[in-house]
Every structure is written in structure tokens, then in C-alpha cells.
Design a protein around this motif. Sequence first.
Motif, short mmCIF file in Angstrom:
data_model
loop_
_atom_site.label_atom_id
_atom_site.label_comp_id
_atom_site.label_asym_id
_atom_site.label_seq_id
_atom_site.Cartn_x
_atom_site.Cartn_y
_atom_site.Cartn_z
N GLY A 17 -43.59 -25.97 14.31
CA GLY A 17 -43.49 -26.72 15.56
C GLY A 17 -42.22 -26.38 16.29
O GLY A 17 -41.26 -25.84 15.72
N VAL A 18 -42.21 -26.68 17.57
CA VAL A 18 -41.02 -26.48 18.41
C VAL A 18 -40.17 -27.75 18.36
O VAL A 18 -40.68 -28.86 18.54
N ILE A 19 -38.89 -27.57 18.12
CA ILE A 19 -37.94 -28.68 18.08
C ILE A 19 -36.81 -28.35 19.06
O ILE A 19 -36.20 -27.29 18.99
N GLY A 20 -36.53 -29.26 19.96
CA GLY A 20 -35.53 -29.02 20.99
C GLY A 20 -34.11 -29.02 20.44
O GLY A 20 -33.84 -29.55 19.35
N LYS A 21 -33.19 -28.45 21.20
CA LYS A 21 -31.78 -28.44 20.78
C LYS A 21 -31.23 -29.86 20.78
O LYS A 21 -31.73 -30.76 21.46
N GLY A 22 -30.19 -30.05 19.97
CA GLY A 22 -29.59 -31.36 19.87
C GLY A 22 -30.34 -32.32 18.98
O GLY A 22 -30.26 -33.54 19.16
N LYS A 23 -31.05 -31.80 18.00
CA LYS A 23 -31.78 -32.63 17.05
C LYS A 23 -31.27 -32.36 15.63
O LYS A 23 -30.73 -31.29 15.33
N LEU A 24 -31.47 -33.32 14.75
CA LEU A 24 -31.23 -33.14 13.32
C LEU A 24 -32.57 -32.96 12.62
O LEU A 24 -33.52 -33.69 12.90
N ILE A 25 -32.63 -31.99 11.72
CA ILE A 25 -33.81 -31.76 10.90
C ILE A 25 -33.39 -32.06 9.46
O ILE A 25 -32.58 -31.33 8.87
N ARG A 26 -33.92 -33.12 8.90
CA ARG A 26 -33.53 -33.56 7.56
C ARG A 26 -34.66 -33.28 6.57
O ARG A 26 -35.78 -33.75 6.75
N GLU A 203 -37.92 -34.84 8.44
CA GLU A 203 -37.61 -35.83 9.47
C GLU A 203 -36.82 -35.20 10.60
O GLU A 203 -35.98 -34.32 10.36
N VAL A 204 -37.07 -35.65 11.83
CA VAL A 204 -36.31 -35.21 13.00
C VAL A 204 -35.63 -36.43 13.61
O VAL A 204 -36.28 -37.46 13.85
N LEU A 205 -34.33 -36.29 13.86
CA LEU A 205 -33.52 -37.37 14.41
C LEU A 205 -32.67 -36.83 15.56
O LEU A 205 -32.44 -35.61 15.64
N PRO A 206 -32.16 -37.69 16.43
CA PRO A 206 -31.23 -37.21 17.46
C PRO A 206 -29.88 -36.87 16.83
O PRO A 206 -29.46 -37.50 15.86
N ALA A 207 -29.20 -35.86 17.38
CA ALA A 207 -27.88 -35.47 16.91
C ALA A 207 -26.82 -35.89 17.92
O ALA A 207 -27.09 -35.97 19.12
N LEU A 208 -25.62 -36.15 17.44
CA LEU A 208 -24.51 -36.42 18.33
C LEU A 208 -24.12 -35.13 19.06
O LEU A 208 -24.31 -34.03 18.55
N PRO A 209 -23.53 -35.23 20.26
CA PRO A 209 -23.09 -34.03 20.97
C PRO A 209 -22.06 -33.24 20.16
O PRO A 209 -21.27 -33.81 19.41
#
Length: 238
Positions: A17-26, A203-209
Motif C-alpha cells: 500500500g501507499v503510505i504518505g510522508k510524515g507517518k509512523l509504521i509500527r 500499524e500506521v500512526l501520525p508522526a511528529l514534524p
Amino acid sequence: MNILWSETMHPGGKWSGVIGKGKLIRLTAMEEGANVTMLLYHAADLTERYNMPDTLKAQHTAHLTKGHVLMSDNGRAMASIVQDDLGWHDPLGAYTTRGSTDEKYGVSRYQEQRNDWLRSGQENLAVELTRCGLGNRDLSPAINWFSKVYCDAEGNMHFAEGHCKAGQVVTLRTEMDILLVLSNTPHLLDPRKTYPSVPVKLEVLPALPVDSQDYCVNYRPENRRAFNNTWNYYALQS
């Protein structure tokens, strides 16, 4: 942080799958002895992908852990390892094939065993690449999360049994929009004679800048150059 999406990859499973920049992949090993094989591509230009030789050479390493950056063949930072319970993941050991799987675990065919047949890493990755508009020629050096392979003084490669414990986690941060391809299949060098694949949670989560003090950015001077290449690329896209 809120989980944006999650899925459990069952033994022998695959995912892309495509995952956008600025994400966490756990990635979390639900049982001991996990191995997840990964390929990585730039979602906006699939000809750009993870470059194993440059990643290892630039960071003076033969394994991957926290602080390391996965670099593309255009010298850009694609993803960074921001958290790691294991301290060592294998970028050298490739993936299983149909032949190696049959030889080690016995001949297995979908026609007779249906969903209980034993998948190989190469087949899983090839299927997901086809779904994403790529093909066998786009198979490239992979990363094996949760596995440790080391070399002795003669250059022989050894698989470290018992390296991954249940509940251990590795987390990536996406620095670019990426196409992620995963196969939950045994490591090619795993000596166990029964098919050693266990569930792994994705899991995909938002990442801090990311800022100038970021650990991965400053891990090595080459890392900062790779980040600058990525930042310049996106500056011109906006």
C-alpha cells in the motif's frame, strides 16, 4: 498518538500500500521468531526505490537499527528507523523462493492445500508488485525486520536463532510518500525445519514534524544530506 490504521499479517501473509510522508509504521512481533521482508518504492515515481548498497555504505553498517535511514537510489531519505526493541535487523539475507521453501519444508501447492500452502517470500512480493503496476524485474534487495544475520571471520553468514521475542517492536517514519511491500514469510537462512512464520501487527500512526535536532537526521553527516535531498524535492513540489 491515535492509530490511523492497523492490520495483522498472518503467517505467510503479504501486504502492499501507499503510505504518505510524515507517518509512523509500527511493526510488532506477536510471537517469537518473526520475520517480515520489505521492499520500498517512491510512490510518485516507482523507478526510485530503496538502495541497499548506498544505505549501508553511507552509514558504515551491515545491519539496521534506530537512527538509520533507508536511502533511495536518488540519494534521498525514504524512511527512518525511530524506535527499535531489537537493535539489529537484516538487510543482506534476501528472501525465500519456491524452490528453497519446498526443499526445506516440503512440497506445498495451492491446488492441494488451498490457503494452507506455504508461501515463499519471492512469490508474495511478486504478487504485490504486480498489483501495484510493477513486476518481477522490480524485485530488489529487501530488508528482513526482526532477523539478525552476522558474518564470521571467513565471511560466512549466520542466522541468530532466538533473536526476536514476542511483543518486540520496530517503528519507521516515512520521509517520502512510499509504496510499501511486505511479506510475512521465513528468513532464507532460518534453520528451523517447520515453517517458522508468526503473526505480525502492522500499524500506521501520525508522526511528529522532523526538526534540525532529530536523532535520525544527525546520526551521520550522510543522513543529513539525504534528508536535505528529500526536503528539496518536496519544496519544489509545493
